[in-house]
Design a protein around this motif. Structure first.
Motif, PDB file in Angstrom:
ATOM      1  N   ASP A 165      55.478   6.193  91.292  1.00  0.00           N
ATOM      2  CA  ASP A 165      55.241   7.428  91.642  1.00  0.00           C
ATOM      3  C   ASP A 165      55.653   8.346  90.572  1.00  0.00           C
ATOM      4  O   ASP A 165      55.596   9.580  90.713  1.00  0.00           O
ATOM      5  N   LEU A 166      55.975   7.820  89.481  1.00  0.00           N
ATOM      6  CA  LEU A 166      56.492   8.531  88.252  1.00  0.00           C
ATOM      7  C   LEU A 166      55.682   9.575  87.777  1.00  0.00           C
ATOM      8  O   LEU A 166      54.474   9.083  87.300  1.00  0.00           O
ATOM      9  N   TYR A 167      55.914  10.849  87.942  1.00  0.00           N
ATOM     10  CA  TYR A 167      54.935  11.988  86.885  1.00  0.00           C
ATOM     11  C   TYR A 167      55.718  11.906  85.551  1.00  0.00           C
ATOM     12  O   TYR A 167      56.733  12.382  85.421  1.00  0.00           O
ATOM     13  N   ALA A 168      54.920  11.365  84.719  1.00  0.00           N
ATOM     14  CA  ALA A 168      55.485  11.353  83.235  1.00  0.00           C
ATOM     15  C   ALA A 168      54.302  12.198  82.384  1.00  0.00           C
ATOM     16  O   ALA A 168      53.319  11.633  82.064  1.00  0.00           O
ATOM     17  N   GLN A 169      54.503  13.561  82.202  1.00  0.00           N
ATOM     18  CA  GLN A 169      53.550  14.262  81.478  1.00  0.00           C
ATOM     19  C   GLN A 169      54.389  15.221  80.616  1.00  0.00           C
ATOM     20  O   GLN A 169      55.287  15.825  80.986  1.00  0.00           O
ATOM     21  N   GLY A 170      53.959  15.423  79.128  1.00  0.00           N
ATOM     22  CA  GLY A 170      54.791  16.323  78.640  1.00  0.00           C
ATOM     23  C   GLY A 170      56.213  16.191  78.717  1.00  0.00           C
ATOM     24  O   GLY A 170      56.574  15.216  78.131  1.00  0.00           O
ATOM     25  N   GLU A 171      57.080  17.184  78.753  1.00  0.00           N
ATOM     26  CA  GLU A 171      58.205  17.034  78.710  1.00  0.00           C
ATOM     27  C   GLU A 171      59.043  16.350  79.911  1.00  0.00           C
ATOM     28  O   GLU A 171      60.163  16.286  79.866  1.00  0.00           O
ATOM     29  N   THR A 172      58.473  15.893  81.061  1.00  0.00           N
ATOM     30  CA  THR A 172      58.605  15.619  82.131  1.00  0.00           C
ATOM     31  C   THR A 172      58.553  14.032  82.161  1.00  0.00           C
ATOM     32  O   THR A 172      57.512  13.698  81.866  1.00  0.00           O
ATOM     33  N   GLY A 173      59.441  13.427  82.944  1.00  0.00           N
ATOM     34  CA  GLY A 173      58.977  11.955  83.242  1.00  0.00           C
ATOM     35  C   GLY A 173      60.518  11.132  83.679  1.00  0.00           C
ATOM     36  O   GLY A 173      61.266  11.951  84.677  1.00  0.00           O
ATOM     37  N   LEU A 174      60.966  10.364  83.337  1.00  0.00           N
ATOM     38  CA  LEU A 174      62.168   9.479  83.515  1.00  0.00           C
ATOM     39  C   LEU A 174      63.078  10.177  82.580  1.00  0.00           C
ATOM     40  O   LEU A 174      63.203   9.878  81.555  1.00  0.00           O
ATOM     41  N   MET A 175      64.056  11.154  83.179  1.00  0.00           N
ATOM     42  CA  MET A 175      65.014  11.864  82.344  1.00  0.00           C
ATOM     43  C   MET A 175      66.553  11.157  82.793  1.00  0.00           C
ATOM     44  O   MET A 175      66.895  10.355  82.100  1.00  0.00           O
ATOM     45  N   GLY A 176      67.366  12.283  83.095  1.00  0.00           N
ATOM     46  CA  GLY A 176      68.597  11.986  83.613  1.00  0.00           C
ATOM     47  C   GLY A 176      69.257  10.906  83.967  1.00  0.00           C
ATOM     48  O   GLY A 176      68.389  10.505  85.244  1.00  0.00           O
ATOM     49  N   ILE A 177      70.100  10.114  83.697  1.00  0.00           N
ATOM     50  CA  ILE A 177      70.815   9.067  84.418  1.00  0.00           C
ATOM     51  C   ILE A 177      72.162   9.343  84.533  1.00  0.00           C
ATOM     52  O   ILE A 177      72.953   9.802  83.623  1.00  0.00           O
ATOM     53  N   ALA A 178      72.743   8.847  85.858  1.00  0.00           N
ATOM     54  CA  ALA A 178      74.175   8.934  85.983  1.00  0.00           C
ATOM     55  C   ALA A 178      74.662   7.888  86.793  1.00  0.00           C
ATOM     56  O   ALA A 178      73.890   7.401  87.839  1.00  0.00           O
ATOM     57  N   LEU A 179      75.795   7.368  86.516  1.00  0.00           N
ATOM     58  CA  LEU A 179      76.311   6.468  87.770  1.00  0.00           C
ATOM     59  C   LEU A 179      77.251   7.196  88.595  1.00  0.00           C
ATOM     60  O   LEU A 179      78.031   8.132  88.161  1.00  0.00           O
ATOM     61  N   ALA A 180      77.221   6.610  89.874  1.00  0.00           N
ATOM     62  CA  ALA A 180      77.955   7.240  90.824  1.00  0.00           C
ATOM     63  C   ALA A 180      79.666   6.950  90.336  1.00  0.00           C
ATOM     64  O   ALA A 180      79.758   5.859  89.742  1.00  0.00           O
ATOM     65  N   THR A 181      80.325   8.169  90.896  1.00  0.00           N
ATOM     66  CA  THR A 181      81.894   7.816  90.630  1.00  0.00           C
ATOM     67  C   THR A 181      82.412   6.566  91.259  1.00  0.00           C
ATOM     68  O   THR A 181      83.265   6.343  90.617  1.00  0.00           O
ATOM     69  N   ASP A 182      81.722   6.097  92.247  1.00  0.00           N
ATOM     70  CA  ASP A 182      82.380   4.759  92.841  1.00  0.00           C
ATOM     71  C   ASP A 182      81.258   3.664  92.486  1.00  0.00           C
ATOM     72  O   ASP A 182      81.080   2.679  93.283  1.00  0.00           O
ATOM     73  N   PHE A 183      80.844   3.738  91.182  1.00  0.00           N
ATOM     74  CA  PHE A 183      79.843   2.677  90.825  1.00  0.00           C
ATOM     75  C   PHE A 183      80.410   1.191  90.887  1.00  0.00           C
ATOM     76  O   PHE A 183      79.562   0.310  91.304  1.00  0.00           O
ATOM     77  N   ALA A 184      81.711   1.119  90.690  1.00  0.00           N
ATOM     78  CA  ALA A 184      82.178  -0.264  90.493  1.00  0.00           C
ATOM     79  C   ALA A 184      81.964  -0.887  91.766  1.00  0.00           C
ATOM     80  O   ALA A 184      81.871  -2.240  91.835  1.00  0.00           O
ATOM     81  N   THR A 185      81.974  -0.097  93.153  1.00  0.00           N
ATOM     82  CA  THR A 185      81.868  -0.740  94.370  1.00  0.00           C
ATOM     83  C   THR A 185      80.211  -0.394  95.081  1.00  0.00           C
ATOM     84  O   THR A 185      80.112  -1.372  95.509  1.00  0.00           O
ATOM     85  N   SER A 186      79.911   0.551  94.684  1.00  0.00           N
ATOM     86  CA  SER A 186      78.633   0.849  95.186  1.00  0.00           C
ATOM     87  C   SER A 186      77.143   0.493  94.545  1.00  0.00           C
ATOM     88  O   SER A 186      76.384   0.338  95.077  1.00  0.00           O
ATOM     89  N   ARG A 187      77.583   0.250  93.052  1.00  0.00           N
ATOM     90  CA  ARG A 187      76.430  -0.070  92.015  1.00  0.00           C
ATOM     91  C   ARG A 187      75.533   1.068  92.344  1.00  0.00           C
ATOM     92  O   ARG A 187      74.147   0.608  91.799  1.00  0.00           O
ATOM     93  N   THR A 188      75.610   2.229  92.416  1.00  0.00           N
ATOM     94  CA  THR A 188      74.668   3.238  92.681  1.00  0.00           C
ATOM     95  C   THR A 188      74.363   3.926  91.277  1.00  0.00           C
ATOM     96  O   THR A 188      75.445   4.252  90.710  1.00  0.00           O
ATOM     97  N   VAL A 189      73.204   4.143  90.914  1.00  0.00           N
ATOM     98  CA  VAL A 189      72.792   4.993  89.780  1.00  0.00           C
ATOM     99  C   VAL A 189      71.727   5.890  90.202  1.00  0.00           C
ATOM    100  O   VAL A 189      71.002   5.799  91.238  1.00  0.00           O
TER     101      VAL A 189
END
Length: 397
Positions: A86-110
């Motif tokens: 369902d990604l809308y990738a057009q012009g300046e928009t698409g897959l952009m910022g990425i961050a790891l959850a502060t509890d990533f070591a246990t939650s594995r959440t991105v």
């Protein structure tokens, strides 16, 4: 892997730039920044928008057109399986910022910030959106903060839900933002673009042209200035960088300007940074000042402004460690048109820039900068093809 040693540019002093004024020379000289050693971490990429490093040493990046790539702890590099249908990738928009959850070591959440194609009926989710700014190319589209989990072997990202929906995207994807800062307190800050719409930056009911502050379930974070709203600050054009200053807790927004005045802004709840491009009805007038106190009473001046022409500033982070010498604690800002990284030395109170230097001048357009635990930086290039994730560190003596 390729290594190169880059000499630092000459130190150029500057003080805080007030609204409508030119830079003022700083009286205190600052030594040039140290020479840098540059190593390629991942290559063969196309417009990688962001990069993060996990506690196990894995380096994760994503291409704007829709692909996740990882360098695993065993140094193998590969694409991760992920549902981006369902990604809308057009012009300046698409897959952009990425961050790891502060509890990533246990939650594995991105967390990711990404365009969403939506449905033909124009339903844009839960946020309030100025749909009139979208244009036919983006009808039914919005930008969303999405949560994922990743397996320990770094082979598959599994989508677990939409954290925040309804961030608008403009015609042909223009001014989509969108940076995520995972704060140590567990909340998320999200920088957004104004969709190239004249009314969005000053509209508190639109999520565009803002910095948003939410809990990881998408609910407004405590201390936001507007009741039941994720809006933290407003009056922005296109916030593509967010940086947390170690020690002070100050958060800085890094913003792309028009033909002038890329900005670094010190963020505080409820501040209005003065962008109002609606001087003529229904016209997106980019000739207005980036910070316009005459038309936005109480507009907050930038900590730093590029002046004219702009450098196109899409990201940044703070450098740290004694190897950076006098520049330890400086804000490193990437540039696209400028084709370099700026080091900005801030005053003790964080409201002014006292000196600048230019480094990393031979890699072309630079997109994001992420601080590593050892004080080095991960930097992504934005040249369109043959892009890389680079490790940048002061050269060993």
């Amino acid at each position: 892997m390729r290594r190169s040693t880059l000499g630092a540019g000459a130190a150029v002093a500057a003080a805080i730039i007030g609204i409508g004024t030119a830079p003022t020379a700083c009286a205190e000289p600052v030594e040039s920044s140290p020479p840098l050693e540059v190593t390629t971490v991942i290559d063969g990429l196309e417009k990688p928008w962001d990069v993060v490093v996990a506690p196990d040493g894995a380096v994760l990046t994503g291409e704007r057109a829709g692909r996740f790539v990882v360098k695993r702890p065993d140094d193998s590099v590969g694409e991760l399986s992920a549902d981006l249908s369902d990604l809308y990738a057009q012009g300046e928009t698409g897959l952009m910022g990425i961050a790891l959850a502060t509890d990533f070591a246990t939650s594995r959440t991105v967390f990711t910030c990404q365009g969403h194609r939506g449905s033909d009926n124009g339903s844009l989710g839960t946020g309030s959106v100025d749909t009139g700014s979208l244009g036919s190319a983006a009808a039914g589209a919005d930008i969303r903060v999405v949560s994922w989990t990743v397996d320990p072997g770094w082979t598959t990202l599994t989508r677990t839900g939409d954290v925040l929906t309804g961030i608008p995207t403009g015609p042909n994807g223009r001014h989509g933002g969108c940076r995520i800062l995972a704060h140590p307190d567990g909340t998320l800050y999200v920088g957004t673009g104004d969709t190239a719409s004249p009314t969005v930056p000053q509209d508190p009911n639109s999520l565009g042209g803002k910095v948003l502050h939410v809990d990881t379930d998408g609910s407004p974070a405590a201390g936001n200035p507007f009741p039941n709203s994720p809006v933290f600050t407003l009056g922005h054009r296109n916030v593509q960088g967010l940086a947390l200053q170690p020690g002070s807790g100050r958060i800085y927004g890094i913003e792309q300007g028009t033909s002038r005045d890329d900005e670094v802004n010190l963020l505080a709840a409820g501040n209005n940074y003065g962008y109002r491009p609606d001087r003529a009805p229904f016209v997106y007038d980019e000739s207005v000042p980036m910070t316009d106190p005459d038309r936005v009473p109480g507009a907050v001046a930038a900590v730093w402004s590029s002046g004219a022409p702009t450098l196109a500033t899409p990201g940044g982070t703070f450098v740290s460690g004694p190897a950076w010498g006098e520049w330890d604690g400086a804000l490193a800002v990437t540039t696209q048109q400028g084709r370099k990284m700026l080091l900005l030395k801030l005053s003790a109170d964080g409201t002014a820039v006292t000196a600048t230097d230019s480094v990393l001048t031979d890699q072309g357009r630079l997109r994001s900068a992420t601080r590593m635990p050892d004080g080095s930086l991960l930097v992504t290039t934005d040249n369109g093809s043959g892009d890389k994730v680079l490790r940048v560190a002061p050269a060993s003596s």
